[in-house]
Design a protein around this motif. Structure first.
Motif, short mmCIF file in Angstrom:
data_model
loop_
_atom_site.label_atom_id
_atom_site.label_comp_id
_atom_site.label_asym_id
_atom_site.label_seq_id
_atom_site.Cartn_x
_atom_site.Cartn_y
_atom_site.Cartn_z
N THR A 71 119.38 0.67 -31.94
CA THR A 71 120.40 1.71 -31.80
C THR A 71 119.79 2.97 -31.20
OG1 THR A 71 120.11 2.37 -34.13
CG2 THR A 71 121.92 0.83 -33.63
N GLY A 72 118.57 3.28 -31.59
CA GLY A 72 117.88 4.43 -31.01
C GLY A 72 117.54 4.22 -29.55
N CYS A 73 117.04 3.04 -29.22
CA CYS A 73 116.68 2.77 -27.82
C CYS A 73 117.92 2.73 -26.92
CB CYS A 73 115.88 1.49 -27.72
SG CYS A 73 114.19 1.66 -28.36
N ALA A 74 119.05 2.25 -27.45
CA ALA A 74 120.30 2.30 -26.67
C ALA A 74 120.66 3.75 -26.39
CB ALA A 74 121.42 1.59 -27.42
N THR A 75 120.51 4.60 -27.40
CA THR A 75 120.73 6.04 -27.22
C THR A 75 119.78 6.59 -26.16
OG1 THR A 75 121.57 6.39 -29.45
CG2 THR A 75 120.54 8.28 -28.36
N HIS A 76 118.52 6.17 -26.23
CA HIS A 76 117.51 6.66 -25.27
C HIS A 76 117.94 6.40 -23.84
CE1 HIS A 76 112.91 7.36 -24.91
NE2 HIS A 76 113.57 7.99 -23.98
N THR A 77 118.63 5.27 -23.59
CA THR A 77 119.01 4.91 -22.22
C THR A 77 120.04 5.84 -21.60
OG1 THR A 77 120.79 3.38 -22.82
CG2 THR A 77 118.55 2.46 -22.66
N THR A 87 117.26 10.08 -35.21
CA THR A 87 118.30 9.45 -36.02
C THR A 87 118.71 10.39 -37.14
OG1 THR A 87 117.36 7.26 -35.56
CG2 THR A 87 118.87 7.42 -37.42
N THR A 88 120.00 10.65 -37.25
CA THR A 88 120.51 11.47 -38.34
C THR A 88 121.22 10.63 -39.40
OG1 THR A 88 122.62 11.93 -37.22
CG2 THR A 88 120.80 13.48 -36.85
N ASP A 89 121.68 9.44 -39.01
CA ASP A 89 122.38 8.58 -39.95
C ASP A 89 122.22 7.12 -39.49
OD1 ASP A 89 125.42 7.22 -40.44
OD2 ASP A 89 124.54 8.26 -42.15
N LEU A 90 121.95 6.26 -40.45
CA LEU A 90 121.84 4.82 -40.16
C LEU A 90 122.49 4.08 -41.31
CD1 LEU A 90 120.57 2.55 -38.36
CD2 LEU A 90 118.58 2.67 -39.88
N ALA A 91 123.52 3.30 -41.01
CA ALA A 91 124.21 2.50 -42.03
C ALA A 91 124.05 1.02 -41.68
CB ALA A 91 125.69 2.87 -42.08
N ASN A 116 126.12 16.68 -28.28
CA ASN A 116 124.92 16.75 -29.11
C ASN A 116 124.62 15.49 -29.91
OD1 ASN A 116 124.22 19.53 -28.50
ND2 ASN A 116 126.08 20.06 -29.63
N LEU A 117 125.59 14.62 -30.05
CA LEU A 117 125.42 13.41 -30.86
C LEU A 117 125.77 12.16 -30.08
CD1 LEU A 117 127.06 14.56 -34.23
CD2 LEU A 117 124.62 14.49 -33.68
N HIS A 134 124.30 -5.87 -39.36
CA HIS A 134 125.01 -4.98 -38.45
C HIS A 134 124.67 -3.54 -38.84
CE1 HIS A 134 128.54 -2.42 -37.46
NE2 HIS A 134 128.44 -3.06 -36.32
N ALA A 135 124.62 -2.65 -37.87
CA ALA A 135 124.33 -1.24 -38.17
C ALA A 135 125.14 -0.32 -37.27
CB ALA A 135 122.84 -0.95 -37.96
N THR A 136 125.39 0.85 -37.78
CA THR A 136 125.87 1.96 -36.96
C THR A 136 124.88 3.09 -37.15
OG1 THR A 136 127.31 2.75 -38.73
CG2 THR A 136 128.32 1.34 -37.05
N ALA A 137 124.70 3.86 -36.10
CA ALA A 137 123.73 4.96 -36.16
C ALA A 137 124.28 6.17 -35.41
CB ALA A 137 122.40 4.54 -35.53
N THR A 138 123.88 7.32 -35.89
CA THR A 138 124.16 8.57 -35.19
C THR A 138 122.81 9.18 -34.85
OG1 THR A 138 126.16 8.90 -36.50
CG2 THR A 138 125.31 10.81 -35.32
#
Length: 146
Positions: A71-77, A87-91, A116-117, A134-138
């Motif tokens: 989820t972080g690396c997807a954000t990085h892209t 990461t501020t939240d990981l469920a 910002n998010l 499964h996860a969701t992340a902010t």
């Protein structure tokens, strides 16, 4: 290569091509990128005997770490040059016990990008598509101070 001048997508593509050494976490949790595109990344991950819990199964932290990574690396892209994230939240939802010594496919996708998010989701599946977690992340975008 100057990391500060590369977009997040360029950095992740270079990492996937082996142009940068793997980060330490990729040795602790054996995982490597297979596909990289804007807003999406796919890793291969394999849990082994180093990842056991007290009952002898795969520790849930394995799935949590792999899903935090995709989820972080997807954000990085989706980040511009000079931007970082945290990461501020990981469920996480565990769906079934993780198997040992079996290739799992971890996919992360950005589902919303704000100023910002960034919100992303991740899936950990076997090669037949069976869902293990499964996860969701902010993630917060961190910009260099000017």
């Amino acid at each position: 290569m100057d990391l500060k001048k590369m977009t997040g997508l360029e950095i992740m593509q270079a990492f996937a091509q082996g142009l940068f050494p793997a980060p330490g976490i990729a040795k602790t949790m054996p995982m490597q990128p297979l596909e990289v595109e804007h807003g999406r990344i796919v890793f291969e991950a394999i849990a082994d005997e180093r990842h056991t819990n007290p009952l002898g199964g795969v520790h849930g932290g394995f799935a949590a770490t792999v899903l935090d990574s995709v989820t972080g690396c997807a954000t990085h892209t989706v980040l511009a040059a000079g931007e970082a994230y945290g990461t501020t939240d990981l469920a996480i939802k565990m769906c079934r016990p993780m198997p040992f010594n079996q290739k799992l496919i971890a996919e992360g996708k950005v589902i919303n990008m704000g100023k910002n998010l960034v919100i992303s989701e991740g899936y950990l599946r076997d090669e037949n598509g069976k869902l293990y977690a499964h996860a969701t992340a902010t993630n917060m975008i961190i910009r260099a101070k000017s």
